[in-house]
Design a protein around this motif. Sequence first.
Motif, short mmCIF file in Angstrom:
data_model
loop_
_atom_site.label_atom_id
_atom_site.label_comp_id
_atom_site.label_asym_id
_atom_site.label_seq_id
_atom_site.Cartn_x
_atom_site.Cartn_y
_atom_site.Cartn_z
N ARG A 165 77.59 14.74 90.14
CA ARG A 165 79.20 13.95 89.44
C ARG A 165 79.55 12.47 90.92
O ARG A 165 79.97 13.19 91.74
CB ARG A 165 79.99 14.86 89.37
CG ARG A 165 80.34 15.51 87.74
CD ARG A 165 81.16 16.64 87.93
NE ARG A 165 82.71 15.97 87.75
CZ ARG A 165 83.28 15.79 86.39
NH1 ARG A 165 81.87 16.07 85.74
NH2 ARG A 165 83.83 15.11 86.28
N GLN B 176 80.71 8.95 87.58
CA GLN B 176 82.05 9.87 86.89
C GLN B 176 84.11 8.95 87.35
O GLN B 176 84.28 8.55 85.51
CB GLN B 176 82.19 10.73 87.17
CG GLN B 176 81.83 12.28 86.64
CD GLN B 176 80.37 12.33 86.36
OE1 GLN B 176 79.64 12.58 86.94
NE2 GLN B 176 80.59 12.51 85.15
N VAL C 209 84.34 15.55 91.56
CA VAL C 209 83.10 14.46 92.11
C VAL C 209 82.40 14.78 92.91
O VAL C 209 83.04 15.34 93.80
CB VAL C 209 83.76 12.72 92.81
CG1 VAL C 209 83.01 12.50 93.83
CG2 VAL C 209 83.91 12.06 91.24
#
Length: 332
Positions: free
Chosen positions: A246, A268, A298
């Motif tokens: 991510r 993301q 993330v």
Amino acid sequence: MLREGKVVAIPTETVYGLGANGLDEKAIGRIYEAKGRPSDNPLILHVPDKESLATLVKEITPTEHRLIDAFWPGPLTITMVKSDIVPFKVTGGLERAAFRCPDHAVCRAILKAAGVPIAAPSANISGKPSPTTAEAVFHDMKGRIEAIADAGPCQIGVESTVIECGDDEVTILRPGGITAEMMSQVVSKVRYDDHLVTGAGIPKAPGMKYKHYAPEAAMTTFLGSPEQIAARLTSVIERDIQQRERIGLLISEKTLALIPAAVRAKVQHSITYDSERQAESLAVILYEGLLAFDRDKVTRIYAEGVPSSDMGMAVMNRMDKASSHQIIDLGE
Ligand code: TXA
Ligand code: MG
């Protein structure tokens, strides 16, 4: 509450601080506890004006007077030989204490009303990004402190410059909002602490030796032209997506626009700063951006750095630590 020895988060123009009565050893102990901070790392004493220094320092030298008159209120912290009423607990045993007068109306009103110098480190858990909003303070400090004075987001976004003065000369211990270039207008010689230049030796500001500003995800910072950075990011994003990472991007508007839309769509979380006012604009969003990536879970962060001049010096000092020194210069 501050007069009663409680810990209260206060706004400043740089970042939020974790404030307590700087002359009360018990109150100071509560700051270290709330923050999880090693007690050899000294605290800055915040004052509402220059006059408040009178009982807190042994003397104010002519060079210090010049710097105070030029840059207070503002993000300039000056270490000065402390008077006996300032406890060693504030300075981690050092003879010098650090003083600053914030350029923030709410903060100075609180300092005036408290009637005592307020010791305040940045209001984050030790090692985490500094908070620039009351929400970010709440995230780290809920259950640990008594109150937060919410005055909205901070204007500057990175912490104050910390200096020590000699005779007509300044040593920068931590770069910040008042830059070397600005101080050169007032004193003949401005230099950086050796540790900031070489990364070696023992820093004069004890806090500079600790790991800082670390987001949860691994972070890499790129330097170079927007074209070079966009090309590199396009290839690493395509690779990372295969690995189910991510991705968080903290880059300039110009660079983001150069990444193909199909690739951008796989990211993301993209946070951009103004390509014209790079360093100042990046400073304002840096910590909040890192915290937003944490909230978004993330796993890889890619950032675009700025030239290390003026305000860029302060920003890149934090970027270097947040990236665990993973800075890649594509322009070389
Ligand atoms: O902008 C700021 O300076 C924010 C706001 C809240 O005022 N405060 C802040 O405090 O950043 P803190 O504790 O997170 O960082 C203070 C830095 C540390 O690196 C510390 O080691 C250094 O200043 N410092 C404090 N007192 C010192 C002293 N007596 N001698 C040398 N360095 C000192
Ligand atoms: Mg700090």
